[in-house]
Motif scaffolding. Structure first.
Motif: not given
Length: 210
Positions: A127-129, A145-158, A175-179
């Motif tokens: 889980e990534l913050i 957030i896009q860089f993180i997704k490209e590296k395989g991250g998916s469970n992301i909060k900002f 990024h509609p999936d990021v709270d």
């Protein structure tokens, strides 16, 4: 899936956000306040971590009680200002790994340009913050957030201290999936991409630079 935007209304957070806005707050106090706000906000960001029941021995008897169920966490500051929020988060979750993403804004286009990216190797399991004190145009946060997704991250909060409506809208759109967790959402951006009223340049105020 659509974002949830959380504005932290706890009195301690609101009080400390007011102090970091003040032009008379010096570097030492500013750093301490940013760390404290990050820790207080981290309490809310981690509210839904899964629990598991274990059995322990107290000085009186055996008891069944809850512990965090081994969920792996990572804190990813956007350099350089995001570094000011890391220690506060680590006081809450000292076993978390820390990644780093370095971005700067082109002064003409305001587009984010990556110059450094180092993330935990097992990022897809964590889980990534993502932390940055300011969510201004939203360009840097969205790119990170896009860089993180490209590296395989998916469970992301900002998580940020102060956001603009434009920045919140940009991250929600991209990024509609990021709270998103904010200490405050301010009035607007000015022509230079600074949040109004904001607190100025968070990096400069953290590190004493101009």
């Amino acid at each position: 899936m659509s974002n949830k935007v959380f504005i932290m209304d706890h009195p301690l957070i609101q009080h400390k956000v007011s102090l970091i806005r003040d032009i008379n707050t010096g570097v030492k106090e500013f750093r301490e306040l940013v760390e404290e706000i990050a820790m207080l906000m981290g309490y809310e960001v981690t509210r839904n971590l899964p629990l598991q029941q274990v059995e322990i021995e107290t000085p009186v008897s055996r008891a069944k009680t809850n512990v965090i169920s081994g969920k792996k966490l990572a804190i990813i500051p956007i350099l350089r200002a995001g570094l000011g929020m890391v220690d506060g988060m680590l006081k809450l979750i000292p076993a978390a790994k820390v990644g780093h993403i370095g971005l700067y804004r082109d002064p003409e286009s305001l587009d984010p340009i990556e110059y450094y990216c180092k993330l935990p190797t097992d990022i897809e399991d964590r889980e990534l913050i993502v932390v940055d004190p300011m969510l201004a145009t939203g360009g840097s946060a969205s790119a990170a957030i896009q860089f993180i997704k490209e590296k395989g991250g998916s469970n992301i909060k900002f998580m940020c201290l102060i956001a603009s409506p434009e920045g919140v809208q940009r991250v929600c759109k991209d990024h509609p999936d990021v709270d998103i967790y904010c200490g405050a959402v301010d009035e607007k951006l000015n022509d230079h991409g600074y949040i109004v009223p904001g607190l100025g340049d968070a990096g400069d105020r953290l590190f004493g630079t101009k």
